[in-house]
Scaffold this motif. Sequence first.
Motif, PDB file in Angstrom:
ATOM      1  N   LEU A  17      64.466  61.373  23.621  1.00 23.75           N
ATOM      2  CA  LEU A  17      64.260  60.451  22.495  1.00 23.75           C
ATOM      3  C   LEU A  17      64.135  61.210  21.182  1.00 23.75           C
ATOM      4  N   LEU A  18      63.633  62.440  21.262  1.00 24.29           N
ATOM      5  CA  LEU A  18      63.374  63.237  20.067  1.00 24.29           C
ATOM      6  C   LEU A  18      64.605  63.956  19.543  1.00 24.29           C
ATOM      7  N   TYR A  19      65.491  64.363  20.450  1.00 25.31           N
ATOM      8  CA  TYR A  19      66.577  65.248  20.060  1.00 25.31           C
ATOM      9  C   TYR A  19      67.976  64.812  20.490  1.00 25.31           C
ATOM     10  N   ASN A  20      68.083  64.043  21.560  1.00 27.63           N
ATOM     11  CA  ASN A  20      69.404  63.778  22.123  1.00 27.63           C
ATOM     12  C   ASN A  20      69.460  62.392  22.764  1.00 27.63           C
ATOM     13  N   PHE A  21      69.142  61.383  22.001  1.00 31.46           N
ATOM     14  CA  PHE A  21      69.115  60.023  22.532  1.00 31.46           C
ATOM     15  C   PHE A  21      70.514  59.596  22.932  1.00 31.46           C
ATOM     16  N   ARG A  22      70.653  59.214  24.176  1.00 32.72           N
ATOM     17  CA  ARG A  22      71.936  58.773  24.731  1.00 32.72           C
ATOM     18  C   ARG A  22      73.069  59.755  24.435  1.00 32.72           C
ATOM     19  N   ASN A  23      72.736  61.043  24.586  1.00 36.76           N
ATOM     20  CA  ASN A  23      73.699  62.143  24.383  1.00 36.76           C
ATOM     21  C   ASN A  23      74.342  62.130  23.000  1.00 36.76           C
ATOM     22  N   ASP A  28      66.231  58.922  18.818  1.00 37.53           N
ATOM     23  CA  ASP A  28      66.309  57.477  19.005  1.00 37.53           C
ATOM     24  C   ASP A  28      66.084  56.806  17.650  1.00 37.53           C
ATOM     25  N   PRO A  29      67.056  56.057  17.142  1.00 35.05           N
ATOM     26  CA  PRO A  29      66.913  55.443  15.821  1.00 35.05           C
ATOM     27  C   PRO A  29      65.870  54.332  15.761  1.00 35.05           C
ATOM     28  N   SER A  30      65.413  53.851  16.909  1.00 34.90           N
ATOM     29  CA  SER A  30      64.426  52.772  16.893  1.00 34.90           C
ATOM     30  C   SER A  30      62.996  53.290  16.739  1.00 34.90           C
ATOM     31  N   VAL A  31      62.800  54.607  16.834  1.00 36.71           N
ATOM     32  CA  VAL A  31      61.451  55.172  16.725  1.00 36.71           C
ATOM     33  C   VAL A  31      61.123  55.426  15.255  1.00 36.71           C
ATOM     34  N   ASP A  32      59.923  55.049  14.851  1.00 34.96           N
ATOM     35  CA  ASP A  32      59.432  55.282  13.499  1.00 34.96           C
ATOM     36  C   ASP A  32      59.567  56.774  13.156  1.00 34.96           C
ATOM     37  N   PRO A  33      60.188  57.119  12.013  1.00 33.80           N
ATOM     38  CA  PRO A  33      60.418  58.531  11.669  1.00 33.80           C
ATOM     39  C   PRO A  33      59.145  59.382  11.596  1.00 33.80           C
ATOM     40  N   GLU A  34      58.057  58.836  11.066  1.00 34.24           N
ATOM     41  CA  GLU A  34      56.798  59.596  11.017  1.00 34.24           C
ATOM     42  C   GLU A  34      56.268  59.858  12.414  1.00 34.24           C
ATOM     43  N   PHE A  35      56.379  58.876  13.280  1.00 32.56           N
ATOM     44  CA  PHE A  35      55.926  59.036  14.654  1.00 32.56           C
ATOM     45  C   PHE A  35      56.810  60.034  15.391  1.00 32.56           C
TER      46      PHE A  35
END
Length: 156
Positions: A17-23, A28-35
């Motif tokens: 989720l942090l570096y390679n979402f769905r290759n 992951d674009p749905s995660v809050d950027p600060e989080f």
Amino acid sequence: MGAHSVGIVHCNFFKNLLYNFRNSSKPDPSVDPEFLELMRLTCANIEPPSTSPVSSWSSASPATLRSSKGMKMDYEGPGTDFGGLYYRSLMRNRGILFADQQLTAGEETKNWVRAYASDPVLFREDFAMAMMKLSNLSVLTAPMGQIRIHCAMVKP
């Protein structure tokens, strides 16, 4: 899912989720950027994501799992609001696991997230009922049952 209010999630379970979402080589674009940044700081210096998020953990020993980095599920601080903090975090796109984030993707589940975020008593009542139902299931014991070191991996 409100039980995700307690415990630790090891970085290897969400590093994609942090570096390679769905290759995609992107987070992951749905995660809050600060989080996202908080999770990256917490999980700094972990090995690069593999093609399989569980491949390196399928044979990990309990000692390895205990010593690995991870995010506390109650990352905003412990409290007495079991479940409520979890659901309010989801409303802010701050779910640690992909499964958590997905609870706000569909209207039906998003309505439940909203309801539980605004009414912790409702969540606790529903959670208690679910636990009672689960406790009425027959637990499999040896030789029919199994204790897994890694919950996603079924023993042969």
